[in-house]
Design a protein around this motif. Structure first.
Motif, PDB file in Angstrom:
ATOM      1  N   ALA A 140       0.838  -1.210   0.000  1.00 38.92           N
ATOM      2  CA  ALA A 140       0.000   0.000   0.000  1.00 38.92           C
ATOM      3  C   ALA A 140       0.869   1.254   0.000  1.00 38.92           C
ATOM      4  O   ALA A 140       0.587   2.224  -0.724  1.00 38.92           O
ATOM      5  N   LEU A 141       1.930   1.250   0.814  1.00 39.62           N
ATOM      6  CA  LEU A 141       2.842   2.391   0.869  1.00 39.62           C
ATOM      7  C   LEU A 141       3.482   2.647  -0.493  1.00 39.62           C
ATOM      8  O   LEU A 141       3.471   3.779  -1.001  1.00 39.62           O
ATOM      9  N   TYR A 142       4.015   1.577  -1.096  1.00 43.12           N
ATOM     10  CA  TYR A 142       4.679   1.729  -2.389  1.00 43.12           C
ATOM     11  C   TYR A 142       3.686   2.084  -3.494  1.00 43.12           C
ATOM     12  O   TYR A 142       4.023   2.810  -4.439  1.00 43.12           O
ATOM     13  N   ALA A 143       2.461   1.581  -3.357  1.00 46.72           N
ATOM     14  CA  ALA A 143       1.428   1.907  -4.345  1.00 46.72           C
ATOM     15  C   ALA A 143       1.083   3.398  -4.291  1.00 46.72           C
ATOM     16  O   ALA A 143       0.860   4.041  -5.328  1.00 46.72           O
ATOM     17  N   GLY A 144       1.036   3.960  -3.064  1.00 45.70           N
ATOM     18  CA  GLY A 144       0.784   5.390  -2.923  1.00 45.70           C
ATOM     19  C   GLY A 144       1.881   6.215  -3.559  1.00 45.70           C
ATOM     20  O   GLY A 144       1.614   7.204  -4.259  1.00 45.70           O
ATOM     21  N   VAL A 145       3.132   5.807  -3.316  1.00 43.26           N
ATOM     22  CA  VAL A 145       4.270   6.498  -3.931  1.00 43.26           C
ATOM     23  C   VAL A 145       4.194   6.397  -5.454  1.00 43.26           C
ATOM     24  O   VAL A 145       4.367   7.394  -6.171  1.00 43.26           O
ATOM     25  N   ALA A 146       3.912   5.184  -5.951  1.00 43.23           N
ATOM     26  CA  ALA A 146       3.851   4.967  -7.402  1.00 43.23           C
ATOM     27  C   ALA A 146       2.715   5.764  -8.039  1.00 43.23           C
ATOM     28  O   ALA A 146       2.898   6.372  -9.104  1.00 43.23           O
ATOM     29  N   ALA A 147       1.555   5.783  -7.364  1.00 46.21           N
ATOM     30  CA  ALA A 147       0.398   6.495  -7.919  1.00 46.21           C
ATOM     31  C   ALA A 147       0.677   7.974  -8.087  1.00 46.21           C
ATOM     32  O   ALA A 147       0.435   8.557  -9.135  1.00 46.21           O
ATOM     33  N   MET A 148       1.233   8.595  -7.045  1.00 45.70           N
ATOM     34  CA  MET A 148       1.526  10.030  -7.139  1.00 45.70           C
ATOM     35  C   MET A 148       2.686  10.320  -8.075  1.00 45.70           C
ATOM     36  O   MET A 148       2.770  11.399  -8.662  1.00 45.70           O
ATOM     37  N   SER A 149       3.598   9.368  -8.229  1.00 46.50           N
ATOM     38  CA  SER A 149       4.681   9.542  -9.192  1.00 46.50           C
ATOM     39  C   SER A 149       4.150   9.535 -10.617  1.00 46.50           C
ATOM     40  O   SER A 149       4.576  10.328 -11.462  1.00 46.50           O
ATOM     41  N   VAL A 150       3.171   8.661 -10.872  1.00 45.11           N
ATOM     42  CA  VAL A 150       2.550   8.601 -12.201  1.00 45.11           C
ATOM     43  C   VAL A 150       1.728   9.859 -12.451  1.00 45.11           C
ATOM     44  O   VAL A 150       1.779  10.463 -13.527  1.00 45.11           O
ATOM     45  N   VAL A 151       0.974  10.279 -11.433  1.00 42.38           N
ATOM     46  CA  VAL A 151       0.171  11.500 -11.561  1.00 42.38           C
ATOM     47  C   VAL A 151       1.069  12.707 -11.834  1.00 42.38           C
ATOM     48  O   VAL A 151       0.702  13.627 -12.576  1.00 42.38           O
ATOM     49  N   GLY A 152       2.288  12.677 -11.280  1.00 43.35           N
ATOM     50  CA  GLY A 152       3.231  13.764 -11.503  1.00 43.35           C
ATOM     51  C   GLY A 152       3.645  13.918 -12.947  1.00 43.35           C
ATOM     52  O   GLY A 152       4.195  14.962 -13.340  1.00 43.35           O
ATOM     53  N   ARG A 153       3.385  12.913 -13.738  1.00 45.60           N
ATOM     54  CA  ARG A 153       3.688  13.001 -15.178  1.00 45.60           C
ATOM     55  C   ARG A 153       2.823  14.061 -15.858  1.00 45.60           C
ATOM     56  O   ARG A 153       3.239  14.712 -16.824  1.00 45.60           O
ATOM     57  N   TRP A 154       1.590  14.270 -15.351  1.00 48.65           N
ATOM     58  CA  TRP A 154       0.670  15.232 -15.949  1.00 48.65           C
ATOM     59  C   TRP A 154       0.458  16.467 -15.082  1.00 48.65           C
ATOM     60  O   TRP A 154      -0.043  17.470 -15.559  1.00 48.65           O
ATOM     61  N   ALA A 155       0.753  16.373 -13.816  1.00 47.38           N
ATOM     62  CA  ALA A 155       0.515  17.517 -12.911  1.00 47.38           C
ATOM     63  C   ALA A 155       1.826  17.973 -12.303  1.00 47.38           C
ATOM     64  O   ALA A 155       2.102  17.715 -11.154  1.00 47.38           O
TER      65      ALA A 155
END
Length: 345
Positions: A330-345
């Motif tokens: 869950a921790l790594y998924a949160g990091v990964a999710a926001m890292s991916v979102v950072g591609r557009w934001a």
């Protein structure tokens, strides 16, 4: 027309921004809608953890809450590293700033580091203050000792008469002090977390309210981000001991209002004198983004991840392997999710 050119040799118009260019892609209606959407999203995310913990009929399995909490912790960490720090460094390295700012390219990292050190010092002072108060209670003055001695004599006389009275276990008292210490540490870390997240939320709201580029993508990213960040904060608030409903509700509402307030300020700035390439705008955005990054990175690593999963987190280490694995994912998924979102934001 706004003009902020500092280097007349620049051939492009990087530092020249007209009112037309600023207002060309600015949709006021959708920004007003975003105020209410993010208010609801932030409130729901923070309230879910608090209400499900305190209202039995709305109880949610702690595993679900903890999974969301660790996911949210990853969100907070990635927000600092991916969303705030690079943005702060970009603002502070902008060619439209005076040369004195461009000769040193690490100002963003410097302000983030200073913010993290200040957070550590604030936490240290808070714990020291608590320890001194505890010491004053456990080590009384001479007069207090005399009073205590007189009371002990009275108690011993009563004990002779009433031999059935139970004497409290000294070990129990020591454990109580330990639990109180842990509770106080958790309270301090929760307040620091709310402070860091609140500052960050105002800043991202300000960015959303004033930006003219990629509003829809940024709005979607922030809605997702605020919800799970709110879950992480709500889980911390829910664990506070001896905190009334009124205090917990205030903390939830306070957090929910921060991003809408930032958006409202951003809208106000934009409609009056906003110029994204002015020296004042670049410095304010760059310094505040960097400070927010330092606060979030410190809070995520020290108060969330290390406190919950580190060497001293005995309750976590006693969990079953499957649960520990789930929480790390869950921790790594949160990091990964926001890292991916950072591609557009």
């Amino acid at each position: 027309m706004f003009t902020t050119r500092h280097d007349p040799t620049l051939e492009d118009n990087e530092c020249l921004v007209t009112d037309e260019e600023i207002n060309d892609t600015y949709n006021l209606t959708i920004r007003i809608v975003s105020v209410f959407v993010l208010l609801i999203v932030s409130f729901l995310g923070a309230a879910i953890s608090v209400v499900s913990t305190r209202v039995k009929c709305l109880h949610i399995n702690p595993i679900i809450i903890n999974t969301g909490k660790f996911f949210g912790s990853g969100i907070v960490l990635a927000t600092g590293f991916i969303h705030m720090l690079p943005g702060g460094m970009k603002f502070l390295n902008d060619p439209c700033l005076p040369d004195s700012w461009n000769v040193y390219s690490a100002y963003g990292g410097l302000f983030a580091m200073i913010a993290a050190l200040i957070m550590q010092f604030i936490e240290f002072v808070a714990h020291q203050r608590y320890q001194s108060l505890t010491a004053s209670k456990t080590h009384p003055t001479i007069e207090e000792s005399e009073r205590q001695g007189q009371e002990e004599i009275k108690v011993s006389v009563i004990d002779v008469v009433t031999s059935n009275v139970e004497i409290p276990d000294a070990n129990h008292h020591c454990h109580g002090i330990t639990f109180q210490d842990d509770a106080q540490k958790h309270k301090i870390s929760t307040y620091l977390l709310e402070f860091g997240i609140a500052l960050h939320s105002v800043l991202i709201g300000l960015t959303l309210g004033s930006t003219t580029d990629s509003f829809v993508a940024l709005f979607i990213a922030l809605s997702f981000h605020q919800f799970f960040e709110a879950i992480a904060l709500g889980a911390q608030i829910a664990r506070l001991e001896h905190v009334s409903w009124k205090s917990a509700s205030f903390m939830v509402i306070f957090f929910a209002l921060t991003t809408p307030i930032g958006i409202a300020i951003g809208i106000g700035i934009h409609t009056k004198t906003y110029n994204p390439k002015s020296v004042a705008s670049l410095l304010v955005n760059g310094i505040l983004d960097s400070i927010s990054a330092g606060i979030l990175i410190y809070v995520a690593l020290v108060n969330l991840i290390t406190a919950e999963m580190g060497v001293g987190a005995h309750a976590f280490h006693k969990l079953r392997k499957r649960l520990k694995f789930l929480y790390f994912v869950a921790l790594y998924a949160g990091v990964a999710a926001m890292s991916v979102v950072g591609r557009w934001a």
